[in-house]
Motif scaffolding. Structure first.
Motif, short mmCIF file in Angstrom:
data_model
loop_
_atom_site.label_atom_id
_atom_site.label_comp_id
_atom_site.label_asym_id
_atom_site.label_seq_id
_atom_site.Cartn_x
_atom_site.Cartn_y
_atom_site.Cartn_z
N VAL A 102 5.46 -10.59 -1.79
CA VAL A 102 4.58 -11.12 -0.75
C VAL A 102 3.82 -9.97 -0.08
CG1 VAL A 102 4.54 -12.29 1.49
CG2 VAL A 102 5.94 -13.20 -0.36
N VAL A 103 4.51 -8.87 0.17
CA VAL A 103 3.87 -7.70 0.79
C VAL A 103 2.81 -7.13 -0.15
CG1 VAL A 103 4.25 -5.33 1.56
CG2 VAL A 103 5.81 -7.14 2.27
N ILE A 104 3.14 -6.98 -1.43
CA ILE A 104 2.18 -6.44 -2.40
C ILE A 104 0.95 -7.34 -2.47
CG2 ILE A 104 1.79 -6.02 -4.86
CD1 ILE A 104 4.73 -5.14 -5.02
N ARG A 105 1.17 -8.65 -2.50
CA ARG A 105 0.04 -9.58 -2.58
C ARG A 105 -0.80 -9.49 -1.31
NH1 ARG A 105 -0.09 -15.98 -4.07
NH2 ARG A 105 -2.28 -16.23 -3.60
N GLY A 106 -0.15 -9.40 -0.16
CA GLY A 106 -0.89 -9.31 1.09
C GLY A 106 -1.78 -8.08 1.14
N HIS A 107 -1.25 -6.94 0.68
CA HIS A 107 -2.05 -5.72 0.66
C HIS A 107 -3.22 -5.84 -0.31
CE1 HIS A 107 0.18 -3.12 3.34
NE2 HIS A 107 1.31 -3.57 2.80
N SER A 108 -2.99 -6.47 -1.45
CA SER A 108 -4.07 -6.64 -2.43
C SER A 108 -5.18 -7.52 -1.86
CB SER A 108 -3.53 -7.26 -3.71
OG SER A 108 -2.58 -6.43 -4.30
N VAL A 109 -4.80 -8.59 -1.20
CA VAL A 109 -5.80 -9.49 -0.62
C VAL A 109 -6.55 -8.80 0.51
CG1 VAL A 109 -6.09 -11.65 0.66
CG2 VAL A 109 -4.61 -11.59 -1.34
N GLN A 110 -5.84 -8.04 1.34
CA GLN A 110 -6.52 -7.31 2.41
C GLN A 110 -7.53 -6.31 1.86
OE1 GLN A 110 -3.50 -5.47 4.80
NE2 GLN A 110 -3.41 -7.20 6.23
N LYS A 111 -7.16 -5.60 0.81
CA LYS A 111 -8.10 -4.65 0.19
C LYS A 111 -9.33 -5.39 -0.34
CE LYS A 111 -4.97 -1.03 -1.37
NZ LYS A 111 -4.41 -0.35 -2.55
#
Length: 79
Positions: free
Chosen positions: A61-70
């Protein structure tokens, strides 16, 4: 683009997600085996395996959140 995240997701995200699913599934199988055989050690150790899967899930979930934020930052600075 954001609707098809899996198609554009990084390999690390996919590995974490599949690892989490594998650990949770293995933990459930161990739990069932422990319950069927009456082996409390296997039953309780399965909880640790399931917990490890849940930790990996949270990491995903954290990895996905960072990818979406980028991705959002990238598209918002263009316009």
């Amino acid at each position: 683009m954001l609707n098809e995240f899996w198609a554009t997701a990084s390999a690390s995200y996919k590995a974490v997600v599949f690892g989490a699913m594998g650990l949770i599934a293995a933990g459930i199988v161990l739990n069932v085996i422990g319950q069927m055989t009456g082996n409390d050690a296997v039953t309780f150790s399965s909880l640790a395996v399931i917990g490890g899967g849940l930790v990996l899930h949270a990491a995903g979930v954290v990895i996905r959140g960072h990818s979406v934020q980028k991705l959002i930052r990238k598209h918002s600075t263009k316009g």
